[in-house]
Design an enzyme around this catalytic site. Structure first.
Site, PDB file in Angstrom:
ATOM      1  N   ASN A 145      -0.880   7.799 -12.633  1.00 44.80           N
ATOM      2  CA  ASN A 145      -0.332   6.228 -12.631  1.00 44.80           C
ATOM      3  C   ASN A 145      -0.492   6.104 -14.222  1.00 44.80           C
ATOM      4  O   ASN A 145      -1.536   5.761 -14.573  1.00 44.80           O
ATOM      5  CB  ASN A 145      -0.845   5.274 -11.791  1.00 44.80           C
ATOM      6  CG  ASN A 145      -0.032   4.148 -11.589  1.00 44.80           C
ATOM      7  OD1 ASN A 145       0.674   3.717 -12.415  1.00 44.80           O
ATOM      8  ND2 ASN A 145       0.033   3.471 -10.222  1.00 44.80           N
ATOM      9  N   HIS A 164       7.663   8.206  -2.661  1.00 48.33           N
ATOM     10  CA  HIS A 164       6.286   8.657  -3.521  1.00 48.33           C
ATOM     11  C   HIS A 164       5.325   7.625  -2.721  1.00 48.33           C
ATOM     12  O   HIS A 164       5.634   6.760  -1.994  1.00 48.33           O
ATOM     13  CB  HIS A 164       6.612   8.353  -4.812  1.00 48.33           C
ATOM     14  CG  HIS A 164       6.610   6.809  -5.189  1.00 48.33           C
ATOM     15  ND1 HIS A 164       7.820   6.132  -5.013  1.00 48.33           N
ATOM     16  CD2 HIS A 164       5.545   5.701  -5.569  1.00 48.33           C
ATOM     17  CE1 HIS A 164       7.419   4.727  -5.457  1.00 48.33           C
ATOM     18  NE2 HIS A 164       6.259   4.514  -5.661  1.00 48.33           N
ATOM     19  N   GLN A 197       1.039   6.501  -3.501  1.00 56.10           N
ATOM     20  CA  GLN A 197      -0.013   6.119  -4.377  1.00 56.10           C
ATOM     21  C   GLN A 197      -1.336   6.699  -3.774  1.00 56.10           C
ATOM     22  O   GLN A 197      -1.370   6.602  -2.707  1.00 56.10           O
ATOM     23  CB  GLN A 197      -0.206   4.882  -4.951  1.00 56.10           C
ATOM     24  CG  GLN A 197       1.250   4.200  -5.373  1.00 56.10           C
ATOM     25  CD  GLN A 197       1.221   3.068  -6.194  1.00 56.10           C
ATOM     26  OE1 GLN A 197       0.233   3.060  -6.818  1.00 56.10           O
ATOM     27  NE2 GLN A 197       1.881   2.060  -5.866  1.00 56.10           N
TER      28      GLN A 197
HETATM   29  O1  G1P Z   1       1.454   0.022  -7.744  1.00 58.74           O
HETATM   30  P1  G1P Z   1       2.706  -0.774  -8.031  1.00 58.74           P
HETATM   31  O2  G1P Z   1       4.014   0.124  -7.359  1.00 58.74           O
HETATM   32  O3  G1P Z   1       3.094  -0.784  -9.476  1.00 58.74           O
HETATM   33  O4  G1P Z   1       2.927  -2.025  -7.455  1.00 58.74           O
HETATM   34  C1  G1P Z   1       2.678  -2.372  -5.968  1.00 58.74           C
HETATM   35  O5  G1P Z   1       1.737  -1.810  -5.257  1.00 58.74           O
HETATM   36  C2  G1P Z   1       0.465  -2.214  -5.721  1.00 58.74           C
HETATM   37  C3  G1P Z   1      -0.718  -1.723  -4.833  1.00 58.74           C
HETATM   38  O6  G1P Z   1      -0.464  -2.140  -3.583  1.00 58.74           O
HETATM   39  C4  G1P Z   1       0.507  -3.973  -5.736  1.00 58.74           C
HETATM   40  O7  G1P Z   1      -0.786  -4.284  -6.099  1.00 58.74           O
HETATM   41  C5  G1P Z   1       1.663  -4.486  -6.391  1.00 58.74           C
HETATM   42  O8  G1P Z   1       1.555  -5.817  -6.203  1.00 58.74           O
HETATM   43  C6  G1P Z   1       2.808  -3.820  -5.881  1.00 58.74           C
HETATM   44  O9  G1P Z   1       3.924  -4.201  -6.614  1.00 58.74           O
END
Ligand code: G1P
Ligand code: G1P
Lengths: 323, 323
Positions: free
Chosen positions: B49, B138, B140
């Protein structure tokens, strides 16, 4: 916070709410869903929620089956309280006298419903972003036959701290924050507002009395006046942050009521939580999703950064500022 | 649910996502924020990331002060995993082979990061409503030096149940639900999906193996195939519910890793949670606000009603149905 935002944008709150709308069921003189006509009220106005989530006569569920499947009846009542006859006003735009009337009405309802119910939850959902479907300034009061989860958690942690240290946790906490100042937003002789050390929402705050107070009804006359004042100052700062009517959910937590009125509740300290959803601007919110739901909240800015930004904001409402 | 809804409406998800967009940093061949160029990947693709919330070298905070003010370093790594090279696909529109490739990649990452980190949180935020800012399919993966809150809670309750009853709680729970059927959504030889008894989101589901399984890596070949199949069936039903690409946050919980690999984790049972935000339609969500934030979640429909609606939906995707 460094990531460029290409995600969902929120609609800013409407600027053109009419002062009086006969089709709005919260307005003076309007007809509600149950056919009743509201009085032409001039201050606060309390009525039963026409779509209550809790009812006094919920039946006891059958619990004779497997021990992993256990339910209990949740009984209670739901009320709505209008803050003011005008739909185009919000708390930060009301006078101190008008806010004081809201505080008195809160204390009354807490005493009235708390005579029999163990928990009286006063809460305000402000703004469409917080699920509020009616722009008229109002809050809700749900009284329940049980301590809800958050209340039980606060009951447990405050009791534990009190029995270990002999002092109410939030009283000690307020003293520390008043001294440390880095998370302080506003303060006066009776109250302080901090972005709490454990805050998870970007501009979350905690409103605390300096004195040991168990419940809203225990606030004396001058404490109610200084509460109106600190609420007004906080809410003006909130509106000034992104120059919109700032959305949030807020609510009061105090010592349990009903049967608990007869018990020792010295470990409790009255307080209000403010949970605002916005993060970057009037249109970009904090999403409590994925990692937050499945693992743990993670902050996009520190409580100290948030407090500093709120502290720096003027205490005159942007709408009332001379151009 | 009887109240007419006059509150906030959500924007339905876009229907016109281009299959390939060189400006989208998740696409094959695109340039990412750090200047790196993605390979022309043809299956799944994992990369660090570029805006990580956790970093391996977070400093230890100073904890010498008052005991109410305690912090700990949160260390870890954050990865992104693309499911497929095409931006206009989502899991319910992928083939079983393609979903199976995602499952294998999850199991691999869990093993790789779990070699040292105690917790590996795999999660997908699907749809702009769930804070997802990129339409490319996708998920994470955040690995952390600690058990996050939800993991700690599940660790505690599963351990307690196992020591009291000698059987993993979620294994017993799955057996009960398979037998009762009223909250069942889909099932096959290895898996079942239920709207859990304790669900708080309207169409929340829990995906459970029938066999006692600790971690994703422990799934055998045929269990991975049947997992691809049940995920596809569930996600097609979700999309069919309101005839849109259904938003949700989902994630996997399994036995802790890193140092815990050496410990007895028999109380754990692998499972996935799905948390979708929608309530009434493609545009009206459930708001977890006021009462929910300050007191306790309250449901707008029962788990049995939700399960019945999901069960009744076809298992052919509305976009692929012959007209
Ligand atoms: O990780 P990203 O896609 O940047 O962000 C998204 O997921 C995160 C993890 O759940 C959250 O904290 C963020 O508020 C959300 O916008
Ligand atoms: O009570 P209302 O305004 O109908 O509804 C609002 O507040 C409730 C209590 O926080 C929530 O359960 C609802 O999701 C929200 O839309």
């Amino acid at each position: 916070m460094k990531r460029p935002w290409q995600g969902q944008l929120e609609k800013p709150p409407p600027e053109d709410v009419p002062r009086w709308d006969p089709k709005n069921p919260l307005c003076p003189g309007a007809t509600r869903a149950n056919g009743e006509v509201n009085p032409n009220y001039e201050g606060t106005f309390v009525f039963p929620n026409d779509f209550p989530a809790l009812q006094p006569d919920a039946p006891e569920p059958d619990n004779s089956g497997h021990p992993l499947f256990r339910a209990a009846a949740a009984r209670g009542v739901c009320k709505v309280m209008c803050f003011h006859p005008h739909s185009d006003l919000t708390l930060p735009l009301m006078s101190l006298l008008e806010i004081r009337a809201v505080i008195d009405a809160w204390a009354e309802l807490e005493a009235e419903l708390g005579a029999s119910y163990p928990w009286v939850q006063i809460f305000e959902n402000k703004g469409a972003m917080m699920g509020c479907s009616n722009p008229h300034p109002h809050c809700q009061v749900w009284a329940s036959s049980f301590l809800p989860n958050e209340a039980r958690l606060e009951e447990r942690t405050q009791r534990q701290h009190h029995s270990q240290h002999g002092v109410p946790m939030l009283l000690e906490y307020a003293e520390q924050e008043a001294h440390r100042k880095e998370r302080l937003v506003v303060e006066n002789e009776d109250w302080l507002v901090v972005v709490p050390y454990w805050a998870i929402w970007p501009f979350q705050t905690l409103l605390l009395p300096r004195r040991h107070v168990l419940r809203l009804r225990d606030l004396c006359d001058s404490e109610r006046d200084s509460l109106a004042s600190i609420m007004q100052r906080l809410l003006i700062k909130y509106d000034n942050l992104f120059q919109i009517s700032f959305p949030y959910s807020m609510g009061w937590h105090g010592a349990p009521t009903g049967p608990h009125l007869q018990e020792d509740c010295e470990h409790w300290q009255l307080h209000a939580h403010y949970y605002p959803p916005l993060l970057r601007s009037a249109t970009v919110r904090k999403f409590m999703v994925g990692y937050e739901m499945l693992a743990q909240a993670q902050r996009d800015l520190t409580p100290e950064q948030a407090a500093e930004r709120l502290r720096a904001l003027p205490e005159v409402h942007y709408k009332l500022r001379p151009q």
